[in-house]
Structures are given as C-alpha cells and as structure tokens.
Design a protein around this motif. Structure first.
Motif, PDB file in Angstrom:
ATOM      1  N   UNK A 367      16.494  -8.272  -4.204  1.00 39.27           N
ATOM      2  CA  UNK A 367      16.116  -9.392  -3.349  1.00 39.27           C
ATOM      3  C   UNK A 367      16.786  -9.268  -1.989  1.00 39.27           C
ATOM      4  N   UNK A 368      16.018  -9.503  -0.923  1.00 37.02           N
ATOM      5  CA  UNK A 368      16.550  -9.533   0.441  1.00 37.02           C
ATOM      6  C   UNK A 368      16.937 -10.975   0.759  1.00 37.02           C
ATOM      7  N   UNK A 411      11.503  -2.519 -11.592  1.00 38.96           N
ATOM      8  CA  UNK A 411      12.148  -3.313 -10.548  1.00 38.96           C
ATOM      9  C   UNK A 411      11.138  -4.261  -9.930  1.00 38.96           C
ATOM     10  N   UNK A 412      11.537  -5.521  -9.776  1.00 37.60           N
ATOM     11  CA  UNK A 412      10.755  -6.498  -9.027  1.00 37.60           C
ATOM     12  C   UNK A 412      11.419  -6.650  -7.663  1.00 37.60           C
ATOM     13  N   UNK A 413      10.666  -6.422  -6.594  1.00 39.74           N
ATOM     14  CA  UNK A 413      11.196  -6.446  -5.235  1.00 39.74           C
ATOM     15  C   UNK A 413      10.749  -7.722  -4.525  1.00 39.74           C
ATOM     16  N   UNK A 414      11.723  -8.500  -4.027  1.00 39.11           N
ATOM     17  CA  UNK A 414      11.457  -9.754  -3.323  1.00 39.11           C
ATOM     18  C   UNK A 414      11.917  -9.612  -1.876  1.00 39.11           C
ATOM     19  N   UNK A 415      11.019  -9.349  -0.909  1.00 39.78           N
ATOM     20  CA  UNK A 415      11.436  -9.128   0.483  1.00 39.78           C
ATOM     21  C   UNK A 415      11.833 -10.403   1.210  1.00 39.78           C
ATOM     22  N   UNK A 422       5.418  -4.581   5.233  1.00 44.29           N
ATOM     23  CA  UNK A 422       5.129  -3.138   5.262  1.00 44.29           C
ATOM     24  C   UNK A 422       6.364  -2.314   4.897  1.00 44.29           C
ATOM     25  N   UNK A 423       7.532  -2.757   5.343  1.00 43.09           N
ATOM     26  CA  UNK A 423       8.770  -2.056   5.009  1.00 43.09           C
ATOM     27  C   UNK A 423       8.993  -2.044   3.501  1.00 43.09           C
ATOM     28  N   UNK A 424       8.799  -3.197   2.873  1.00 35.99           N
ATOM     29  CA  UNK A 424       8.993  -3.290   1.424  1.00 35.99           C
ATOM     30  C   UNK A 424       7.960  -2.459   0.672  1.00 35.99           C
ATOM     31  N   UNK A 441       6.611  -8.533  -5.036  1.00 33.04           N
ATOM     32  CA  UNK A 441       6.161  -9.926  -4.960  1.00 33.04           C
ATOM     33  C   UNK A 441       6.269 -10.337  -3.490  1.00 33.04           C
ATOM     34  N   UNK A 442       5.176 -10.665  -2.822  1.00 32.62           N
ATOM     35  CA  UNK A 442       5.194 -10.868  -1.363  1.00 32.62           C
ATOM     36  C   UNK A 442       5.801 -12.203  -0.931  1.00 32.62           C
ATOM     37  N   UNK A 443       7.059 -12.428  -1.287  1.00 36.57           N
ATOM     38  CA  UNK A 443       7.745 -13.653  -0.860  1.00 36.57           C
ATOM     39  C   UNK A 443       7.966 -13.624   0.645  1.00 36.57           C
TER      40      UNK A 443
END
Length: 580
Positions: A367-368, A411-415, A422-424, A441-443
């Motif tokens: 998560x970011x 892995x679930x990625x939360x930007x 685009x980076x994520x 997940x496009x948070x």
C-alpha cells in the motif's frame, strides 16, 4: 530528422534521461551479473536503472508543468530536476554515487549547456569525487569518470565532439579496470559501476549527436565481441568494452563501486572485497542541517563501511553497510528526520552468504501511503508500505521493490492515488514477470486504501479477496483539504492564494477561509448522500481539538454515523476524509 542540439538545453536533458533509462533497462541484467566489487549482491544494474528512472520522472514532471505554455522549461529547471530526482530515488552504493555525479554536473549545466560548460561539469564532478574518497583505488567508476573528464578537455570544438570524446575516454578506461583492480582481473570482468556510467554517457552521446555509440559485433551468445591478440575473440559487455581473454564471465550477483560521491564524506575503498563484511545495507533520505550531517558521517564511518552521504540544501541521501542497522538509523534520527528507510540483509539478498531463504507467504498487501502515521497503521495491519512524500511520488521501481519485500506468491497493490495508476500498472507487470501474482486495486485516495485493507482476509481465495477489497474501496467517497497556492478558477468559483480548498472525489467543491469550517462544510456535502462511517486522517500540524470538534459535528448532525480518527503524520494535506 529532428534538429540536433547545439547545446544541452532542457529538451536535450529530457532526451538524455529517456535514453539513459532505455540503455540501463537493456543492460541491467548483464551489469548485475558482472559485479564483484566491493560486495557481490547482484543489484548494481538494477540500482542504476531505478536511480535514473527517478531522475527521468522528475524531468518529465517539469515538462508536464509547462504543457500549457509555448516554450520548453529552462535548462536550469531541467538539470536541477534531474539531479533532485536522482537524489531522492537513488538506490544502493552505485545509484547514490551516480546521483551525486548528476548533482555535480547540474551545478554547472544550470548556467549553460555549451561545450565549455559540459567540459567544466565533467571536470568538477570528477575532481570532487577524488577529493571525497579517503583511499582512492584505480579500476573503479572513479577511474572511468576521471578519464571521461580528461578526454573531454582535449576537445575545444562543438558539443558533439566533447560528448563523444568523453564517452571514448570512459570506454577506454573501463577496458583497463581489470588490470587495475585485482578482484576484477581474477573474475574476468570490468567494473560494473563504471560500465553503468558508460551507458549513461552513451545515452548523452545519442541525445546530442542523434546516433548511439558504436558497440561492436555480437557473439552467438548475444554479447558484443571484438578481436584481441591477433584475432582471438573475447566477450564484451554491451558498450564495446573488452573482458580479459583469461577471465570467465561471472554469472553471480553485483554491487556498485565506490568513488563518485562529490561533496560526500570519505568512502573507504579497500583493495579487495571483504567477503566477511557488514551484514546490512542501510539507506535513507534525511532532512538535516549541514553541521548535523558532518557529525552523522563521523558516527556512521565508525559503524561500518561503504559510506556515501550525498546531497545538500537540507536534503541528503545516506548509504552505509553496517552490522548494527538500528544504530545507523538512530544516528539519522539524531541528525535530523530520516525517511524512506530501506534495510537490506546481505545474508538473504546477496550471493556471498549462502543461506536458505524463508518460504514466501501466500498473500500480502502493498500500500502507498502519504505519511508516517498511516504507514505505521498499515504496517500493524500486516501490509508492506511505500511512503509518498509531498512532491515525491514513488517510481515503479520502488513499488516493484516493495512487492519483492512483501515476499509473497500473491500481492494486492493499493496505489491510493489516481496519478500513480500507470506507475502501479508498470510495477505490477514487472512483478508478474518475476512469478508473482499481482492484482492492482485502483484506489485513488488513502482512505480508500484503508477501507480496502480493513476487509482484507488472506485465508480466502485470491479473487474473492480482491473483489471484496475493490468493492470496499469503491464504496468509499474521499475528500481532502488543501491550501490554494495562487488565484485560480475552480469548479466552486475563483479562489485566492491562501484559501482553504475542499476537494471531493478530486474536484474542488468548497472554498473556505479556515480549515475547521471548510472541513464541516465538506462533511455535510458528503453525508448528504448518506454514509455509515467517517474516516478522518489528520496531518501532523492539525490539533486534536479539531478532530474532537469534527467528531462532535458528525455525532450531533448524523446520529447513525460513526467516526474514526487517525494521525497521518507528515503528509501533503492537513486533512483527509473518507465516507463509507
């Protein structure tokens, strides 16, 4: 055919960064594989790539800010952005050294980009590097940088001749590194840090001349080759630099070389790599005064080796190898405010200590987050965090690194930022090539990420978990408060500099005079559409009394709505709001 630059202007700097990133992308794996000095940990090419990626992103941001104008940014803006981007995104010993080299060059090129200024830029960076090294060793990237500067001094003509001469000087010096440094000669390789610098200089040649340097023929294995000793052929790294005929190509890992840390503290350069060296690599950015950094260098030098401290103007990048990682971080805390702290254990991430790595977890969340407070919250919830500092969004390489640190099969990625979409996506794609199953997940805001993390259940199926997290994020409306920097038209009317702006779902909806009143208006707008839970994330300068007042406002006006408050720490917005 595009017009070639007569001097290194902003457009040429942008092209240089782009071409350097492409070149290091092509050569990254080979550079990783040939490095044996000072520690073989297999990441020199990767570290250089990530450093240049950050520099290129910073330059692109400068151009993006000028999209509505009719002229390109000033050269000074472009080169300073390049240097700053490299500084905040520098990785490893090699990346830190390259960042300071670019910083040294930027100090001269900001005043002009003609041939004379470029000669001076190369010379000043190389001289400062030599002065910074406590025990200079020939055969490192220091040698390559000095040779490039010296070769450039022999050219009094146009810019094209200077950059070409610098490249050829560096190329010849790199070819001699195995003769100068015994560990390279035994392994039959050239210096990996020097080879990375050559790639960057080759990109500069292409940006100025329009033609990439001649790299020579290729062998059947795909490496370049050249006749040596009357016709025998030996392998060449890409860039046309020979490897001694008696040496075998090394397939082991790599690490950056010491030597190009202009304005840094002394760097120890032992004659040979010490296989029994420190256990940890510690890296962090540091906000501190110059006098504090001088004391920090002394303390870190006593703790370990491979010390590189680069930067200036209150922002520094610290790199050191130590056995006591905690002490290295504590030294940074005493000197100022360290952040983006990264600790690597060589025993598990390098090839010089053979141990069995732990089995990867089945699933993890990356998560970011915009501040330290949310980072602690998400870490306690089991997530791997990446902090996005104001004006310093993470690059794709930093997200890939976080995915690797999570050490999981899924892995679930939360930007948590629409601008990172685009980076994520690029980071997720890279991780997939490494065998990790990644769902993005496009948070679009941190409060959406908090909502998604709250429903995460690692024991259920991956797809089911991703769907639940996506639904929770999508059901969370988000808002933030910001301070207007100048007069501007908004969807809510004209704002003046200093006004408090309430942004709902990314658009300005409220213009107010102070934070508490604007926050109440934003909450009323959001809760008018319904809601069961309000999340408030406070910036470090927002008093607790304001949170209490906002909780009371919600409690009195919306009986069925609960409120939860978090401290976000140092973040861009004074207040983040989520409504579920």
């Amino acid at each position: 055919m595009p017009q070639l630059p007569d001097d290194l202007d902003a457009v040429a700097v942008r092209t240089w960064c782009s071409l350097a990133l492409e070149a290091l992308g092509r050569e990254r794996a080979e550079i990783d594989a040939i490095n044996v000095y000072p520690i073989a940990d297999g990441d020199t090419g990767t570290n250089l790539y990530l450093t240049v990626e950050s520099a290129a992103a910073a330059v692109e941001a400068v151009f993006a800010a000028h999209e509505t104008g009719t002229t390109a940014p000033a050269t000074a803006d472009a080169v300073r952005a390049m240097a700053h981007g490299a500084l905040i995104g520098a990785r490893g010993n090699s990346g830190t050294i390259l960042a300071q080299l670019l910083r040294g060059m930027a100090g001269v090129l900001a005043d002009g980009g003609d041939a004379a200024h470029l000669r001076l830029a190369l010379t000043r960076a190389a001289a400062a590097a030599r002065q910074a090294v406590a025990h200079p060793v020939e055969g490192t990237v220091l040698t390559v940088a000095t040779a490039a500067a010296e070769a450039a001094q022999g050219e009094e003509r146009e810019l094209r001749a200077v950059v070409t001469a610098a490249y050829e000087g560096a190329r010849a010096a790199l070819a001699r590194t195995p003769e100068q440094l015994a560990v390279l000669g035994r392994a039959g390789v050239v210096d990996a840090g020097g080879r990375g610098l050559l790639a960057v200089l080759g990109a500069l040649v292409e940006a100025v001349t329009g033609q990439a340097p001649v790299r020579g023929p290729r062998t059947a294995s795909g490496k370049a080759a050249a006749p040596v000793d009357g016709g025998s052929v030996v392998g060449l790294p890409v860039g046309g630099v020979p490897v001694p005929a008696g040496g075998a190509a090394v397939e082991g890992p790599a690490h950056g070389t010491p030597g190009l840390a202009a304005a840094a503290g002394p760097i120890d350069c032992p004659e040979d790599a010490d296989e029994g060296g420190p256990a940890f690599e510690v890296i962090y950015l540091l906000e501190a005064r110059d006098e504090q950094v001088d004391r920090l260098r002394t303390r870190l030098d006593a703790l370990g080796d491979s010390l590189v401290v680069v930067g200036g103007d209150g922002l520094w990048h610290v790199h050191v190898h130590v056995d006591d990682a905690g002490a290295a971080v504590e030294a940074g805390v005493e000197a100022g405010r360290p952040y983006r702290i990264r600790i690597t254990h060589f025993a598990t991430e390098s090839g010089h200590d053979v141990r069995v790595q732990s089995e990867p977890a089945q699933r993890a969340v990356v998560v970011v987050v915009p501040g330290d407070g949310l980072a602690r919250l998400c870490t306690e919830a089991g997530a791997t965090t990446v902090i996005a500092r104001p004006g310093e969004p993470p690059a794709s390489g930093e997200l890939v690194d976080a995915i690797r640190r999570a050490h999981a099969r899924e892995v679930v990625l939360l930007p948590n930022d629409a601008a990172l979409r685009h980076t994520a996506a690029a980071a997720a794609e890279q991780a997939r090539t490494e065998g990790v199953r990644v769902a993005l997940v496009p948070t679009r805001a941190a409060v959406q990420g908090i909502a998604a993390l709250a429903v995460h259940e690692p024991d259920r199926g991956f797809d089911e978990d991703v769907v639940a997290m996506t639904a929770a994020a999508g059901a969370t409306r988000y808002a933030e408060l910001a301070v207007a920097e100048r007069q501007s038209w908004t969807m809510a009317g004209i704002c003046q500099a200093g006004d408090i702006l309430g942004l709902i779902d990314g658009d300005v909806a409220v213009i107010g005079a102070d934070v508490p009143a604007t926050a109440r208006t934003v909450l009323d707008r959001m809760l008018a559409a319904g809601g069961e839970l309000v999340t408030l994330v406070l910036g470090e300068d927002v008093p607790d009394a304001m949170a209490d007042a906002l909780e009371e406002h919600v409690r009195e006006g919306y009986l069925a709505v609960d409120t939860v408050v978090y401290r976000g720490g140092h973040q861009r917005a004074p207040l983040l709001i989520g409504v579920e």
